[in-house]
Enzyme design. Structure first.
Site: not given
Ligand code: VGL
Ligand code: ZN
Length: 204
Positions: A10, A52, A54, A112, A157
């Protein structure tokens, strides 16, 4: 042949300074991740990344729930869930990798958090461990036995990805210096590294 894989977790604009869910110093991981990726590439090892990604109506967003503020704990898919600011909406600049990340070295990107009904911290599975991203099969097909994990964020993550990698039977190293934490509480990042160590990860 036994191989290593580097998992870049991420390393996206929204987790870097100026982003929607900015992690302090998040962009400091980019240079370290690039050096690791160069090493892995030179050694003939594999480099993959998680992203990430969404939908705009993702259930982890505080904005989707009446009366819920960012940082509140809610229930999502029956699990405790931190309510986050809207972040990493697939197709937006915030979801893109940091512009200096050497994306040309990445063999495959695993998205994801695409299901609005559940969050997915790990690059392997949704938080309820029911849906897989295919990362485990991909690594096994390449003959990978050891994974190195770095990126954002240590306490969410990175931790979830490293612990799932252990569960999937890989040797796991976490490069602490190439990770940064959200730190909702000031020592969350340190606690996450301790937990990863206690459960069997090598902390580099
Ligand atoms: C993450 C919070 C929400 C991360 C992703 O990449 O750690 N944290 N979504
Ligand atoms: Zn997230």
């Amino acid at each position: 042949m036994s191989k290593r894989a580097l998992i870049l977790v991420d390393i996206q604009n929204d987790f870097c300074p100026g982003g929607a869910l900015a992690v302090k110093d998040g962009d400091a991981v980019v240079e370290k991740a690039n050096l690791l990726a160069e090493d892995f590439s030179a050694a003939g090892d594999l480099i993959v990344a998680t992203q990430d990604a969404h939908p705009a109506n993702h259930g982890s967003f505080a904005s989707q729930h009446d009366g819920v503020k960012v940082g509140d704990i809610i229930k999502l898919a029956g699990l405790d869930q931190v309510a986050w600011p809207d972040h990493c909406i697939d197709g937006t600049p915030g979801a893109q990798f940091h512009p200096e990340l050497k994306v040309e070295l990445i063999r495959k990107v695993f998205k994801k958090g695409t299901d609005p009904r559940i969050d997915s911290y790990s690059g392997f599975y949704d938080n309820d461990h029911q849906s897989s991203t295919g990362l485990s099969v991909f690594l096994n097909d390449f003959g990978v036995s050891e994974v190195w994990v770095c990126g954002l964020a240590t306490d969410y993550c990175v931790k979830a990805t490293a612990l799932d990698a252990l569960r999937e039977g890989f040797k796991v190293a976490v490069v602490a210096d190439a990770c940064r934490a959200v730190n909702m509480s000031p020592d969350d990042g340190d606690k996450a590294l301790q937990e990863m160590h206690d459960k069997g990860c090598v902390i580099k």
